[in-house]
Write an enzyme that holds these catalytic residues in place. Structure first.
Site, PDB file in Angstrom:
ATOM      1  N   HIS A  16      43.522  33.263  57.170  1.00 34.23           N
ATOM      2  CA  HIS A  16      42.595  33.288  58.304  1.00 34.23           C
ATOM      3  C   HIS A  16      43.354  33.143  59.620  1.00 34.23           C
ATOM      4  O   HIS A  16      43.093  33.869  60.574  1.00 34.23           O
ATOM      5  CB  HIS A  16      41.574  32.149  58.190  1.00 34.23           C
ATOM      6  CG  HIS A  16      40.659  32.247  57.029  1.00 34.23           C
ATOM      7  ND1 HIS A  16      40.377  31.174  56.215  1.00 34.23           N
ATOM      8  CD2 HIS A  16      39.936  33.282  56.521  1.00 34.23           C
ATOM      9  CE1 HIS A  16      39.529  31.534  55.273  1.00 34.23           C
ATOM     10  NE2 HIS A  16      39.251  32.822  55.432  1.00 34.23           N
ATOM     11  N   LYS A  40      27.062  30.503  49.676  1.00 32.44           N
ATOM     12  CA  LYS A  40      28.116  29.523  49.423  1.00 32.44           C
ATOM     13  C   LYS A  40      27.559  28.128  49.682  1.00 32.44           C
ATOM     14  O   LYS A  40      26.646  27.951  50.470  1.00 32.44           O
ATOM     15  CB  LYS A  40      29.334  29.788  50.318  1.00 32.44           C
ATOM     16  CG  LYS A  40      29.966  31.140  50.053  1.00 32.44           C
ATOM     17  CD  LYS A  40      31.173  31.358  50.932  1.00 32.44           C
ATOM     18  CE  LYS A  40      31.791  32.725  50.633  1.00 32.44           C
ATOM     19  NZ  LYS A  40      32.970  32.967  51.459  1.00 32.44           N
ATOM     20  N   ARG A  90      41.577  41.591  51.870  1.00 34.83           N
ATOM     21  CA  ARG A  90      42.726  41.308  51.013  1.00 34.83           C
ATOM     22  C   ARG A  90      42.960  42.385  49.968  1.00 34.83           C
ATOM     23  O   ARG A  90      44.073  42.574  49.501  1.00 34.83           O
ATOM     24  CB  ARG A  90      42.521  39.973  50.287  1.00 34.83           C
ATOM     25  CG  ARG A  90      42.533  38.779  51.207  1.00 34.83           C
ATOM     26  CD  ARG A  90      42.073  37.549  50.488  1.00 34.83           C
ATOM     27  NE  ARG A  90      40.674  37.768  50.096  1.00 34.83           N
ATOM     28  CZ  ARG A  90      40.027  37.076  49.187  1.00 34.83           C
ATOM     29  NH1 ARG A  90      40.618  36.122  48.533  1.00 34.83           N
ATOM     30  NH2 ARG A  90      38.778  37.339  48.912  1.00 34.83           N
ATOM     31  N   SER A 126      39.804  31.191  50.151  1.00 36.50           N
ATOM     32  CA  SER A 126      39.260  29.852  50.361  1.00 36.50           C
ATOM     33  C   SER A 126      38.759  29.265  49.052  1.00 36.50           C
ATOM     34  O   SER A 126      38.897  28.075  48.794  1.00 36.50           O
ATOM     35  CB  SER A 126      38.117  29.895  51.381  1.00 36.50           C
ATOM     36  OG  SER A 126      38.602  30.147  52.668  1.00 36.50           O
TER      37      SER A 126
END
Length: 140
Positions: A16, A40, A90, A126
């Site tokens: 990040h 989440k 990614r 994360s």
């Protein structure tokens, strides 16, 4: 031009930080938008996560601000004069999901710019950091 880099940032990782750093080179101002993601379940609220992100940014990055936000990213952009959304990707799985979000945000008037992850950071997420309870040694 102002850009927003949205995410749950639970936690904020070196990947990040790299996206923010590269976005700083492209835009006059970067707003790191620490958002609530209903899919989440972070351990802390977006205000506490925003404070952690702020603490993780180098002091000299005066063109970067951090804001906690509940709502659509496009609504923040349209209401605060932000012209573009920045997203890091990614892998192809990220890209597919991000393209769907980008199409929706584009239809609402806010384009998206994708920044591919640096190869040495692409394996970090994360979720993985949360699962381990810490950054892997090579990134700590």
């Amino acid at each position: 031009m102002r850009a927003v880099y949205p995410g749950s940032f639970d936690p904020f990782t070196p990947g990040h930080l790299d996206v923010v750093d590269r976005a700083r080179a492209l835009f006059d101002e970067v707003v790191v938008l620490v958002a609530m993601n209903s899919s989440k379940n972070p351990d802390v609220d977006e205000g506490e996560r925003a404070a952690a992100v702020r603490a993780g940014l180098p002091a000299g990055w005066s063109s970067v601000t951090v804001v906690a936000w509940r709502g659509l990213t496009s609504a923040y952009c349209l209401g605060h004069g932000v012209g573009v959304i920045v997203r890091g990707v990614r892998n192809t799985t990220d890209l597919q999901a991000e393209c769907r979000l980008a199409a929706m945000n584009q239809s609402l008037g806010v384009p998206t710019v994708f920044l591919p992850a640096q190869p040495e950071l692409a394996a970090m997420s994360s979720t993985a950091v949360r699962t381990l309870g810490r950054l892997p040694p090579r990134w700590a």
